[in-house]
Design an enzyme around this catalytic site. Sequence first.
Site, PDB file in Angstrom:
ATOM      1  N   GLY A   1       0.765  -1.242   0.000  1.00 56.10           N
ATOM      2  CA  GLY A   1       0.000   0.000   0.000  1.00 56.10           C
ATOM      3  C   GLY A   1       0.791   1.284   0.000  1.00 56.10           C
ATOM      4  O   GLY A   1       0.241   2.344  -0.326  1.00 56.10           O
TER       5      GLY A   1
ATOM      6  N   GLU B   1       3.893  -6.682   1.927  1.00 56.71           N
ATOM      7  CA  GLU B   1       3.557  -7.036   0.535  1.00 56.71           C
ATOM      8  C   GLU B   1       3.632  -5.809  -0.365  1.00 56.71           C
ATOM      9  O   GLU B   1       2.661  -5.461  -1.037  1.00 56.71           O
ATOM     10  CB  GLU B   1       2.132  -7.599   0.468  1.00 56.71           C
ATOM     11  CG  GLU B   1       1.887  -8.832   1.311  1.00 56.71           C
ATOM     12  CD  GLU B   1       0.410  -9.213   1.371  1.00 56.71           C
ATOM     13  OE1 GLU B   1      -0.440  -8.474   0.830  1.00 56.71           O
ATOM     14  OE2 GLU B   1       0.107 -10.248   1.972  1.00 56.71           O
TER      15      GLU B   1
ATOM     16  N   ARG C   1       3.830  -1.381  -5.575  1.00 60.30           N
ATOM     17  CA  ARG C   1       4.095  -0.099  -6.210  1.00 60.30           C
ATOM     18  C   ARG C   1       5.397   0.540  -5.728  1.00 60.30           C
ATOM     19  O   ARG C   1       6.186   1.020  -6.525  1.00 60.30           O
ATOM     20  CB  ARG C   1       2.939   0.848  -5.879  1.00 60.30           C
ATOM     21  CG  ARG C   1       2.953   2.148  -6.651  1.00 60.30           C
ATOM     22  CD  ARG C   1       1.890   3.103  -6.101  1.00 60.30           C
ATOM     23  NE  ARG C   1       0.600   2.497  -5.934  1.00 60.30           N
ATOM     24  CZ  ARG C   1      -0.384   2.520  -6.839  1.00 60.30           C
ATOM     25  NH1 ARG C   1      -0.216   3.163  -7.965  1.00 60.30           N
ATOM     26  NH2 ARG C   1      -1.536   1.940  -6.600  1.00 60.30           N
TER      27      ARG C   1
ATOM     28  N   TYR D   1      -8.063   5.524 -13.553  1.00 63.45           N
ATOM     29  CA  TYR D   1      -8.144   6.214 -12.261  1.00 63.45           C
ATOM     30  C   TYR D   1      -7.927   7.719 -12.395  1.00 63.45           C
ATOM     31  O   TYR D   1      -7.775   8.399 -11.389  1.00 63.45           O
ATOM     32  CB  TYR D   1      -7.067   5.694 -11.298  1.00 63.45           C
ATOM     33  CG  TYR D   1      -6.898   4.197 -11.236  1.00 63.45           C
ATOM     34  CD1 TYR D   1      -7.905   3.391 -10.708  1.00 63.45           C
ATOM     35  CD2 TYR D   1      -5.730   3.592 -11.680  1.00 63.45           C
ATOM     36  CE1 TYR D   1      -7.738   2.011 -10.642  1.00 63.45           C
ATOM     37  CE2 TYR D   1      -5.553   2.218 -11.608  1.00 63.45           C
ATOM     38  CZ  TYR D   1      -6.557   1.433 -11.092  1.00 63.45           C
ATOM     39  OH  TYR D   1      -6.379   0.067 -11.017  1.00 63.45           O
TER      40      TYR D   1
ATOM     41  N   CYS E   1     -10.197   4.169 -29.722  1.00 56.66           N
ATOM     42  CA  CYS E   1     -11.467   4.865 -29.973  1.00 56.66           C
ATOM     43  C   CYS E   1     -12.287   5.071 -28.720  1.00 56.66           C
ATOM     44  O   CYS E   1     -13.406   4.570 -28.598  1.00 56.66           O
ATOM     45  CB  CYS E   1     -12.250   4.087 -31.025  1.00 56.66           C
ATOM     46  SG  CYS E   1     -11.269   3.915 -32.509  1.00 56.66           S
ATOM     47  N   GLU E   2     -11.697   5.748 -27.765  1.00 54.43           N
ATOM     48  CA  GLU E   2     -12.418   6.123 -26.545  1.00 54.43           C
ATOM     49  C   GLU E   2     -11.856   7.457 -26.095  1.00 54.43           C
ATOM     50  O   GLU E   2     -10.646   7.661 -26.128  1.00 54.43           O
ATOM     51  CB  GLU E   2     -12.159   5.113 -25.421  1.00 54.43           C
ATOM     52  CG  GLU E   2     -12.735   3.767 -25.690  1.00 54.43           C
ATOM     53  CD  GLU E   2     -13.090   3.004 -24.416  1.00 54.43           C
ATOM     54  OE1 GLU E   2     -13.305   3.634 -23.365  1.00 54.43           O
ATOM     55  OE2 GLU E   2     -13.147   1.780 -24.524  1.00 54.43           O
TER      56      GLU E   2
END
Length: 410
Positions: A243, A282, A285, A325, A351-352
């Site tokens: 985290g 754990e 990132r 996000y 295409c978004e």
Amino acid sequence: MSYLNYQKKELFFDSVSISEIAKKYPTPFYLYSESALLSQYKAFQKTVNQFELGEDHLICFALKANPNPFLLESLFKLGAGADTVSGGELQRALQCGCDPQKIVFSGVGKTRQEIEFALGCHELGIYSFNVESIEELDLINTVAKEMNKMARVAIRLNPKVNAKTHKFISTGYKTHKFGILKEDILELFTKINSYDSIKLVGLSIHIGSQLTDFKATKKAVLEVCKLALHAPEPLEFIDFGGGLGVDYKGRDPEYKLNEYMHSLAEGIYEAELPYHPRVLFEPGRFLSASAGVFVTKVIRTKQSDKVFFAIVDGGMNDFVRTSLYEAYHKIIPVVESGEKKVATEIVGPICETSDSFASGRKIQKLKADELIVVCDTGAYGHSMSSTYNLRRRPIELTLTTHSDIVVHEH
Ligand code: LLP
């Protein structure tokens, strides 16, 4: 130390010119630095030791952040363990040399096949199933019994805390699908002996990702340590999850590492446990984000009314964090051209409308064929890529500590 530096207007990553690499490999690609990853691991380990959290601690890298085989092999050689959440990740960790007794298996949806695989991969199975429901515990017990094994299990507490992060990656609140509530764990403790193929070895928590405010972390740490006092027998370990966030806007690779460890140490201390369970982590990132960049090339630019677009060859299928996000990532040119900075929509070919790396970003006026770099993409970059729009997934290049380049294509 930052691994990204300009030398005479040219961007270097880990002392290698990105322009030179882009002459040999097709864009878009991910570029990783083995040294940068290992230095994050060592910084984490050093800080655990500074806070005296136990010499027997275990740092289980969360494979979901970056399961690149070369990087994993390198981390496991240093003694890292693995946090896995699927049979695929478990298999990858084993293939890359991780000791099964350093593997934890988290996740709310472990299947019978995955449980069988985890139990069968070593005489003792894996180090720990981090169990997220009573129903899952029942199944692990049944499968272990059939296989004539004892499953080593840690119960994941849902500590009912509200971690301040993006709502999609907050995981410790009571309405979230993760973990088991304290009252249910206390009840489970009273009947744990009826599970004849389970060995309760620990407790675990993981309250969310990209955490930079640790009030909820400390609360959760205190909760889980206090819960340990009620365990029928002293626990072998407590797993504090991952985290720790990274400094996406700045340049400090060890951003908030001390503050985080301090909150953990305080929580553990305040719980006044009469013994010292082994401490597990754990991180995903924190270890890998700054060890990777995503390199993409401008296909063309486009002016539409007052809006200036740079359309690049990377898309949301390659790197989805900014679309999914609305995450912020620094974006910098590979060659400083001296052009004036202009507000730019940096978008991909998909295409978004959400296929965007940055909106209104002030960057030197880009031209076709120019290379740019999306920074801090070594975590949740390639691992979240897809083949949407029938595009190829980008290749991964790793700069090794021996100055070689290792290529992975998928
Ligand atoms: N342990 C467990 C049980 C997890 O669920 C996670 C991440 C980690 C460890 C590692 O967390 P870290 O240290 O990397 O924060 N795709 C999102 C992040 C999802 C994180 C999911 N769980 C993103 O790109 O921000």
